[in-house]
Scaffold this active site. Structure first.
Site, mmCIF file in Angstrom:
data_model
loop_
_atom_site.group_PDB
_atom_site.id
_atom_site.type_symbol
_atom_site.label_atom_id
_atom_site.label_comp_id
_atom_site.label_asym_id
_atom_site.label_seq_id
_atom_site.Cartn_x
_atom_site.Cartn_y
_atom_site.Cartn_z
ATOM 1 C CD GLU A 52 62.842 -0.983 23.709
ATOM 2 O OE1 GLU A 52 62.427 0.155 24.034
ATOM 3 O OE2 GLU A 52 63.744 -1.153 22.865
ATOM 4 C CG ASP A 97 61.474 5.340 28.330
ATOM 5 O OD1 ASP A 97 61.878 6.515 28.258
ATOM 6 O OD2 ASP A 97 61.409 4.583 27.339
ATOM 7 C CD GLU A 113 60.758 0.931 27.929
ATOM 8 O OE1 GLU A 113 61.700 0.421 27.287
ATOM 9 O OE2 GLU A 113 60.312 2.072 27.701
ATOM 10 C CG HIS A 173 59.433 1.098 21.311
ATOM 11 N ND1 HIS A 173 60.284 2.094 21.764
ATOM 12 C CD2 HIS A 173 58.264 1.715 21.031
ATOM 13 C CE1 HIS A 173 59.640 3.254 21.765
ATOM 14 N NE2 HIS A 173 58.412 3.045 21.342
ATOM 15 C CG ASN A 201 64.615 -3.177 20.069
ATOM 16 O OD1 ASN A 201 64.813 -2.070 19.588
ATOM 17 N ND2 ASN A 201 64.045 -3.340 21.261
#
Length: 522
Positions: free
Chosen positions: A10, A99, A104, A169, A171
């Protein structure tokens, strides 16, 4: 063990309107996203996000935080009613939205570091295109051709240099059977030193760049604690959000927020690739399974060590571990590489897949370069390439690290406009090693990965767009003609919905009603 696992990235982009320092970033970010949707003219680009399965206050340590005391930025499951949050789900399976006052791009879930890199780079093209559409739709030209409305500019960076930081980010799905405490203890030392192999580089020391200098990571100074749920304040090295976006009894989604947005392909590959390998090691029993006490390599103060290592591009800084040893960041990286090799030898010998081999090759090569001379890694790492460039200006012009010219170059490095950003210009001239191809990245702008549920999501949007009312990572909500109720298609298994599994199904379904009937029967 393999580097392959479900993963995704992200990226929040820095945003500015030249000549308008007081422009509202929330409004402007929304305009960027909306311009992309309007330019494509497809209904499926303007539908809602399905927040049904979002649980942002669930904590991996075993509890739920109280909604009444949570910070508003944590209540993402309530953003459906926020008119400032513009959401778009793309045919490549990604999410494009506003965001926290930034546009984003959340890339679709993939299974390899190389694909993570490709779809991350596709986000740059999408954002640049969105800005171009906005510029074309809002530019007000007068007779002499001058412009009254300056264009919006986006930057793939992580801080404005004045105290604000915005996230990059990652994940990773890990086995729910892996104790979260083990992830914390065994992953912390790796994350402390990870910027050495994937940092973006930054002019300025401290959150507000209050101390002149240059550092390895753009984000390191903004981290204040080892473990926590927050993402926009009291930022932790290891985030505890327990929101798998997958079958909860089987998976845990590790949400890492301390990485940097980068341009160099090798850095991008290693960012996700090495992390995935270390997580595989942890899932298989962790450091003690290989005779290593995590305290032996864990800094006594991980946050302070994270800052200190970032502040020294010469890589000479050391720290004291919880057991009193003195180590460097490079020592930590070599330790994890050797542990991964030991695990691979124990579980599969030399019979490893090509994706894993690629990551291991670049990891060892990079550590060797950094150990010999950090500047020898200028073609592989953003922070080294940027450092070399800035040092050249300093040597030529005799300027100090406090000179505004250097901060301006740092900003221009991350400009995503074609032909404007220094990073991509260096790459085009062969000064940054490229692993991806332009064709692959361009294809990823509109096409989803074929080996995850992102393919089904993206193809449903492409084929049945006007009838897709909402979507998320683990669902699609459809509106069937002639039926009052909406129908939700759950997609909790990330490896179901691949092209191999669903293309024939979609090919024989000319409309969404037929698709739903087929899915119901099956």
């Amino acid at each position: 063990m393999s580097v392959q696992r479900i993963m995704g990235t992200e990226t929040e982009y820095g945003i500015s309107v030249p000549g308008q320092p007081h422009a509202n970033p929330i409004t402007t970010s929304g305009q960027v996203i909306q311009a992309y949707a309007l330019a494509h003219g497809h209904h499926h680009l303007t539908h809602h996000w399905d927040y049904t399965d979002e649980t942002p206050l669930a904590d991996a340590r075993g509890w739920h935080h109280d909604r009444t005391t949570a910070h508003p930025s944590q209540l993402t499951h309530e953003w459906a009613d926020d008119p400032t949050v513009t959401n778009i789900v793309l045919t490549n399976g990604a999410r494009l939205y506003v965001d926290h006052a930034h546009p984003e791009y959340s890339a679709p879930e993939v299974t390899t570091p190389r694909d993570a890199l490709i779809w991350d780079r596709a986000g740059e093209l999408i954002m640049a295109e969105a800005c171009r559409y906005l510029d074309e739709s809002s530019a007000d030209h007068i007779d002499d051709g001058s412009r009254r409305t300056p264009p919006v500019t986006l930057y793939k960076n992580n801080t404005d240099g004045k105290g604000a930081s915005y996230g990059y980010h990652e994940n990773y799905l890990v086995s729910r059977a892996t104790p979260f405490d083990r992830i914390v203890t065994d992953l912390t030392p790796f994350l402390v030193a990870r910027p050495l192999i994937c940092g973006a580089g930054r002019v300025g020391i401290g959150q507000r760049s209050e101390t002149p200098g240059y550092q390895i990571s753009a984000r390191a100074d903004f981290f204040e604690t080892r473990v926590g749920l927050e993402t926009t304040f009291r930022r932790p090295l290891i985030n505890t959000r327990d929101e798998p976006h997958a079958t909860p009894g089987r998976y845990r989604r590790l949400h890492l927020i301390n990485g940097d947005a980068t341009f160099a392909d090798v850095a991008g590959l290693l960012k996700t690739g090495t992390t995935s390998l270390v997580l595989g090691l942890i899932e298989a029993g962790g450091l003690p399974a290989y005779g290593l006490d995590p305290d032996d390599i864990t800094p006594a103060d991980p946050v302070a060590a994270h800052h200190a290592l970032s502040h020294d591009p010469t890589l000479q800084t050391s720290f004291t571990t919880m057991t009193g040893r003195t180590l460097t960041g490079l020592h930590l990286q070599w330790t994890y590489l050797h542990l991964v090799h030991s695990h691979l030898a124990r579980t599969g010998g030399t019979d490893i897949d090509a994706d894993t081999a690629e990551v291991l090759l670049h990891w060892e090569d990079l550590l060797t370069r950094l150990e010999r001379d950090p500047l020898s890694a200028a073609a592989q790492l953003d922070w080294v390439a940027k450092w070399a460039l800035l040092q050249g200006y300093r040597d030529r012009d005799g300027v100090s690290w406090s000179d505004p010219q250097l901060a301006a170059i740092d900003l221009q490095w991350s400009d995503i406009r074609p032909g404007k950003g220094i990073a991509r210009r260096l790459e085009s001239r062969g000064h940054l090693e490229r692993l991806t191809t332009a064709d692959d990245v361009q294809a990823a702008v509109t096409s989803p990965p074929t080996d995850t549920r992102a393919w089904f999501r993206g193809e449903c949007l492409r084929r049945y767009g006007p009838h897709i009312m909402a979507a998320s990572w683990d669902s699609i909500v459809v509106d069937l003609p002639g039926r009052e109720a909406l129908h939700r298609i759950p997609m909790l298994e990330p490896r179901r919905g691949t092209r191999a599994q669903t293309e024939a199904l979609l090919d024989r379904c000319p409309d969404v009603a037929t698709l739903l009937d087929e899915l119901t029967r099956s």
